[in-house]
Design an enzyme around this catalytic site. Structure first.
Site, PDB file in Angstrom:
ATOM      1  CB  CYS A  99      -0.976  -0.011   1.170  1.00 20.17           C
ATOM      2  SG  CYS A  99      -0.196  -0.318   2.733  1.00 20.17           S
ATOM      3  NE  ARG A 139       8.294   0.103   0.386  1.00 17.28           N
ATOM      4  CZ  ARG A 139       9.212   1.045   0.534  1.00 17.28           C
ATOM      5  NH1 ARG A 139      10.064   1.289  -0.427  1.00 17.28           N
ATOM      6  NH2 ARG A 139       9.296   1.721   1.648  1.00 17.28           N
ATOM      7  CB  SER A 193       8.448   1.034   6.724  1.00 13.63           C
ATOM      8  OG  SER A 193       8.853  -0.170   6.128  1.00 13.63           O
ATOM      9  CG  MET A 216      -7.390   4.030  19.086  1.00 11.33           C
ATOM     10  SD  MET A 216      -6.221   4.953  20.009  1.00 11.33           S
ATOM     11  CE  MET A 216      -6.745   6.620  19.800  1.00 11.33           C
ATOM     12  CB  ALA A 217     -13.084   0.740  21.667  1.00 12.17           C
TER      13      ALA A 217
END
Lengths: 424, 302
Positions: free
Chosen positions: A50, A52, A111, A196-197
């Site tokens: 996703c 490169r 990365s 985020m839960a």
């Protein structure tokens, strides 16, 4: 041997163009088949993630690696794009720089999240696809094997990938796991249904958490989320009772005022019988009164606390960069030395063949003159000739190998060709 | 082979443990696998030499095996070193050696300062002597293990309270696991120390009753300090038990474990340097007494 690389990453290619340039596994296989037809006799590996898209190509002296412009045109053609769009955003590398880049990529040094380990699996997958589609060869094979070795060394000899850098992973691995030894006997309470839960719960599940309760102001949302995450829905009006039995709380509501006040917690605290409580307050504004964190046995972490730890971990990863780059450099030199040495193989073969031919002719002449020699004597003489030839060849071969370490030994090869009259 | 084993000295394994400790201390700075292998190698070599040394002493000493204060300290050190090595192998990310090996080295140091003369025993009281020594050994090891866990608990809790991510290569065990150790070792230490004390009283009473060996006066310093250690350990266990269902319980247990180790260390120091009749040979006959000078005794087990 020549190596070429054309590719773009999240740093150079805008997202919309990157999306159009990306290859799925099927598209990669198709592109490699085209590569075989378009560049016969060359090796090629296509790495597409996703972040490169990179095409690695290699060629022999008689069929050198394609030019960068040809590779750009090829990539554009495969994805139905205009090559002029790609020209300015794709970077190009040749020979040693290609190797260094691949080794750095495999080790996660290039990365978006420094040192992330997923890229290594993607590099391996790209290599496997190239093997399956018969575009891999000895040069790319050696290069990708070297990349895996460099990545492994970076992972084991530096701390680059050891520190976590996402808030949910830091919350679970660095803080909750510091308090609890195991999670399969703990009660996890999720308050709210924030984004985020679910991510935090994923890490908790990986750590062994089984008993998870979700409470939300909107009961329907709690039921829906509980069904999706394999948890038990609870009632928001029974929050105090849930807090009594919980060992770990993840709170992500969108409330503007604290959901758990100090008074509420004080009422709960006495009923908890001293059991430790970890609170991951991932809500902004905070769901837990910060004063709760000062109570004995309560380990309260807000988003800011966790973000600070993530930043510290990121800085820690950055500090590992020089050591990681040194490993990449060392492995690159090692691979290039092998590659250059391999390029001398045809000359060495011709040299050996020439000497062997001359030796055999001389032996035949000798044996004709001495017909009384027994077979055993002839073998002895043959072996002595072979040893003599090997000893004479040894110094130039060692010189070639040593010279290969610092680059292609063109000078020595030319000298050998001229001295021993070796034709190309 | 026998010559080789006989040549092993305390310095051999103490030096191995010291190098292993240095390797462990380098953990945050040096993350190479070589460091870990070197640490394990030196710790294992030290333990092997330590084991061979004790086996050799047990096989060659004319008296009951490993019955001197010197041997007692080395046995305690061996138990901790073996535990440390096992934990290092099973939990390589935890710097167990950094906390346990200094204690091992201190015990080896105490052994060097102690008498190598075996405690005099008669066949009639031999079993009581062994029980007395073993219980005291178990109590001391439990106290020291509890202190190591307590120290680690406080460091880990400090890190979590400051909301800092763990230092690379220096991952401590969880508070839950450490609290598990600190909450159980006081009980083990208290009851084994009490059993050691009682068995010592029985041993002394039998000696006194049968007029076998030198008896220890009831007001001898070793009796007083052993009683004090037992009282402290029982109190500490009671306090840990009382705080068990309180939020402050684990912290209290950690501090009490450290305090117990301090009390035990003070007792050991007193044992190493203080005078006592404990463990002294039977009274010499008047003729023997006149032929040689009387020596002040050292007693070394707590």
């Amino acid at each position: 041997m020549t190596l070429a690389l054309v590719g773009g990453t999240h740093r150079t290619v805008p997202l919309d163009l990157r999306e159009r340039l990306a290859f799925s596994a099927e598209q990669t296989a198709d592109a490699l088949a085209r590569f075989r037809d378009r560049f016969p006799g060359r090796e090629g590996v296509l790495l597409s993630t996703c972040n490169r898209v990179e095409l690695y190509a290699a060629g022999a002296p008689d069929a050198p690696a394609p030019d960068a412009a040809d590779i750009v045109a090829f990539l554009a053609e495969c994805r139905g794009l205009d090559a002029t769009q790609l020209e300015p955003v794709l970077s190009r590398e040749r020979d040693e720089a290609v190797v260094r880049h691949l080794f750095a990529v495999a080790a996660g040094l290039d990365s978006m999240v420094l040192g992330e380990p997923q890229i290594l699996a993607q590099v391996k997958q790209a290599w496997t696809l190239a093997q399956e589609n018969r575009t891999a060869g000895p040069v790319t094979g050696g290069m990708f094997q070297g990349a895996l070795r460099a990545a492994k060394r970076v992972a084991t000899e530096t701390g680059l990938g050891r520190q976590r850098v996402s808030i949910p992973s830091v919350a679970v691995a660095d803080f909750a796991s510091g308090v609890f030894e195991r999670f399969d006997d703990k009660r996890v309470l999720l308050i709210g249904a924030g984004k985020m839960a679910a991510e935090t719960l994923r890490y908790l599940r990986e750590a062994g958490a089984r008993d998870v309760t979700i409470v939300n102001r909107t009961a329907g949302r709690a039921v829906e989320l509980a069904a999706r995450l394999g948890a038990r829905p609870g009632r928001f009006d029974r929050l105090a009772a849930e807090l009594v039995t919980a060992d770990l709380v993840v709170s992500t509501t969108g409330a503007s005022d604290p959901v758990v006040t100090l008074d509420l917690f004080a009422a709960v605290e006495t009923r908890r019988e001293g059991r430790p409580l970890v609170v991951l307050d991932l809500a902004v504004p905070r769901d837990f009164d910060p004063r709760i964190g000062t109570r004995s046995g309560v380990w309260l972490y807000s988003v800011d606390d966790l973000a600070a730890a993530c930043d510290a971990n990121r800085r820690s990863r950055q500090r590992e960069m020089p050591a990681a780059l040194a490993i990449v450099d060392e492995e690159t030199r090692r691979f290039m030395g092998d590659l250059h040495h391999r390029s001398t193989a045809p000359v060495i073969e011709r040299l050996r063949a020439g000497w062997s031919e001359t030796g055999d002719a001389e032996l035949e002449r000798l044996f004709r003159r001495l017909p009384h020699l027994a077979d055993a004597d002839r073998d002895e003489i043959r072996q002595a000739f072979d040893r003599y030839a090997a000893k004479l060849l040894h110094p130039p071969l060692v010189s070639l190998r040593d010279e290969s370490r610092s680059g292609s030994p063109h000078g020595l090869l030319d000298a050998l060709k001229r001295l021993f009259d070796l034709d190309d | 082979m026998a010559e080789f084993v006989a040549g092993i000295s305390v310095v051999c394994f103490a030096a191995s443990y010291a190098v292993a400790l240095a390797c462990e201390a380098l953990r945050p700075a040096l993350r190479s696998g070589v460091r870990g292998i070197a640490m394990l190698g030196f710790a294992a070599a030290g333990l092997l030499a330590h084991t061979l040394f004790l086996v050799w002493r047990a096989a060659t000493e004319p008296s009951i095996p490993l019955s001197s204060p010197f041997d007692w300290y080395l046995l305690a050190a061996w138990l901790l070193a073996a535990g440390s090595l096992w934990l290092t192998i099973t939990q390589p990310r935890t710097p167990v050696g950094l906390f346990v090996l200094p204690v091992v080295l201190m015990l080896v140091g105490a052994a060097q300062l102690s008498s190598r003369q075996p405690f005099p025993q008669s066949p009639a009281t031999q079993i009581w002597g062994a029980i007395h020594g073993m219980f005291n050994l178990a109590a001391s090891v439990a106290v020291l293990l509890g202190a190591v866990a307590g120290g680690m608990w406080l460091i880990q809790a400090g890190r979590l309270a400051r909301k800092r991510a763990p230092v690379q290569g220096f991952r401590m065990p969880s508070l839950e696991r450490l609290a598990h150790v600190t909450s159980r070792t006081p009980g083990i230490a208290a009851w084994t120390a009490a059993a050691g004390f009682v068995s010592g009283i029985v041993l002394n009473a039998v000696n006194r009753q049968r007029g076998l060996l030198e008896t220890v006066p009831w007001n001898d310093p070793v009796v007083v300090r052993m009683a004090a250690v037992v009282v402290w350990l029982v109190t500490a266990d009671a306090l840990v038990h009382a705080a068990r269902r309180r939020a402050e319980g684990p912290r209290a247990a950690a501090w009490l474990a450290l305090a117990s180790a301090a009390v035990l260390s003070a007792s050991m120091l007193w044992g190493v340097f203080g005078a006592t009749r404990h463990g002294m040979p039977p009274p010499a006959s008047p003729a023997a007494a006149s032929s040689g000078p009387a020596t002040a005794g050292h007693e070394d087990s707590p």
